[in-house]
Every structure is written in C-alpha cells, then in structure tokens.
Design a protein around this motif. Structure first.
Motif, PDB file in Angstrom:
ATOM      1  N   ILE A 155      92.978  95.223  21.432  1.00 23.30           N
ATOM      2  CA  ILE A 155      93.508  94.428  20.557  1.00 23.30           C
ATOM      3  C   ILE A 155      94.368  93.877  21.812  1.00 23.30           C
ATOM      4  O   ILE A 155      94.580  92.983  22.415  1.00 23.30           O
ATOM      5  N   ALA A 156      95.587  94.376  22.700  1.00 28.21           N
ATOM      6  CA  ALA A 156      96.589  94.343  23.776  1.00 28.21           C
ATOM      7  C   ALA A 156      95.475  93.217  24.930  1.00 28.21           C
ATOM      8  O   ALA A 156      95.898  92.963  25.667  1.00 28.21           O
ATOM      9  N   SER A 157      94.541  94.295  25.522  1.00 23.12           N
ATOM     10  CA  SER A 157      93.922  94.085  26.753  1.00 23.12           C
ATOM     11  C   SER A 157      93.327  92.768  26.278  1.00 23.12           C
ATOM     12  O   SER A 157      93.093  91.820  26.995  1.00 23.12           O
ATOM     13  N   LEU A 158      92.567  92.549  24.670  1.00 23.92           N
ATOM     14  CA  LEU A 158      91.435  91.431  24.564  1.00 23.92           C
ATOM     15  C   LEU A 158      92.433  90.618  25.089  1.00 23.92           C
ATOM     16  O   LEU A 158      92.245  88.815  25.331  1.00 23.92           O
ATOM     17  N   GLN A 159      93.645  90.472  24.408  1.00 24.24           N
ATOM     18  CA  GLN A 159      94.200  89.534  24.293  1.00 24.24           C
ATOM     19  C   GLN A 159      95.746  88.524  25.635  1.00 24.24           C
ATOM     20  O   GLN A 159      95.428  87.684  26.156  1.00 24.24           O
ATOM     21  N   THR A 160      95.075  90.018  26.408  1.00 21.49           N
ATOM     22  CA  THR A 160      95.785  89.713  27.807  1.00 21.49           C
ATOM     23  C   THR A 160      94.404  89.120  28.570  1.00 21.49           C
ATOM     24  O   THR A 160      95.046  88.062  29.665  1.00 21.49           O
ATOM     25  N   GLU A 161      93.207  89.515  28.231  1.00 22.81           N
ATOM     26  CA  GLU A 161      92.041  88.533  28.945  1.00 22.81           C
ATOM     27  C   GLU A 161      91.862  87.599  28.640  1.00 22.81           C
ATOM     28  O   GLU A 161      91.603  86.593  29.057  1.00 22.81           O
ATOM     29  N   ILE A 162      92.424  87.557  26.608  1.00 25.15           N
ATOM     30  CA  ILE A 162      92.568  85.398  26.530  1.00 25.15           C
ATOM     31  C   ILE A 162      93.544  84.959  27.194  1.00 25.15           C
ATOM     32  O   ILE A 162      93.066  83.370  27.860  1.00 25.15           O
ATOM     33  N   ALA A 163      94.708  85.308  27.106  1.00 26.72           N
ATOM     34  CA  ALA A 163      95.491  84.357  28.353  1.00 26.72           C
ATOM     35  C   ALA A 163      95.396  84.122  29.714  1.00 26.72           C
ATOM     36  O   ALA A 163      95.709  83.192  29.945  1.00 26.72           O
ATOM     37  N   SER A 164      94.982  85.307  30.137  1.00 29.94           N
ATOM     38  CA  SER A 164      94.081  85.327  31.980  1.00 29.94           C
ATOM     39  C   SER A 164      92.652  83.646  31.351  1.00 29.94           C
ATOM     40  O   SER A 164      92.920  82.959  32.124  1.00 29.94           O
ATOM     41  N   LEU A 165      92.473  83.690  30.107  1.00 28.90           N
ATOM     42  CA  LEU A 165      91.486  82.907  30.253  1.00 28.90           C
ATOM     43  C   LEU A 165      91.620  81.789  30.786  1.00 28.90           C
ATOM     44  O   LEU A 165      91.339  80.952  30.956  1.00 28.90           O
TER      45      LEU A 165
END
Length: 112
Positions: free
Chosen positions: A90-100
């Motif tokens: 979940i944390a990894s996906l949230q980081t990816e979302i923030a980058s996007l």
C-alpha cells in the motif's frame, strides 16, 4: 499532452482501486487473525480427565501442546507478516500515486 495526462489520471485511479482492495484484504486478514487466536484456545480443552494417565496421556498432551504452539505461531507471526507485506505494498502504491500527481501537475503547469 491531454492524452498523456488522461493516461496518468487513469493509472492513478487504477492504483487507488488496488489500494482499496488491499486495505479491505488487510482488514479481513485482521479479522481472521482474531478469530484464529480465539479458536486455538480450544486446542487445549477439555482438560484431560484424571483417569488419563501414563505414556498415552503424555503423548496426547505433547501433541496437543505442539499443535497449540504451531497454531499460535501461525496466528501471530504469519498473519503479522501477511499484514506487514500488504501495508508495504500500500505504501509503495501511495508513493507511486504521489509521483504521478507530481508528474501530472508538472504537465498541466508546463502547458500554461
């Protein structure tokens, strides 16, 4: 740039849906863990009757204790590992979302 921004928005939506599913799964695992921890207490019940004596009684008690310890380990360590793994994803996906979102903001502000 509009097409690229649309693709980024679609990817963000997809990642948010994945996070939602993972959070649901994590909650369900937590519920299952609590149920398991309650149920394994029954492994040690009922107490053996006083007439149960000797080698067979000792062997039975040893096997029951082993089963209890194994289930206790699964109910705590293994479930905690599963939940930790899900939380990391979940944390990894949230980081990816923030980058996007940062990329999307950059694209939209570069167009101005």
């Amino acid at each position: 740039m509009g097409l690229y921004a649309g693709a980024i928005r679609a990817r963000i939506q997809e990642l948010q849906e994945q996070i939602s599913r993972l959070q649901t799964a994590n909650g369900e695992i937590g519920g299952e863990q609590q149920s398991l921890l309650q149920e394994i207490k029954m492994i040690k019940e009922p107490e053996l009757a006083p007439s149960w004596k000797g080698v067979r009684s000792d062997e039975y008690d040893d096997k029951r204790e082993l089963a209890y310890n194994n289930m206790q380990w699964i109910g705590s360590a293994k479930y905690d590992t599963y939940q930790s793994s899900i939380s990391e994803k979940i944390a990894s996906l949230q980081t990816e979302i923030a980058s996007l979102y940062a990329l999307l903001w950059s694209l939209e502000n570069d167009e101005d």
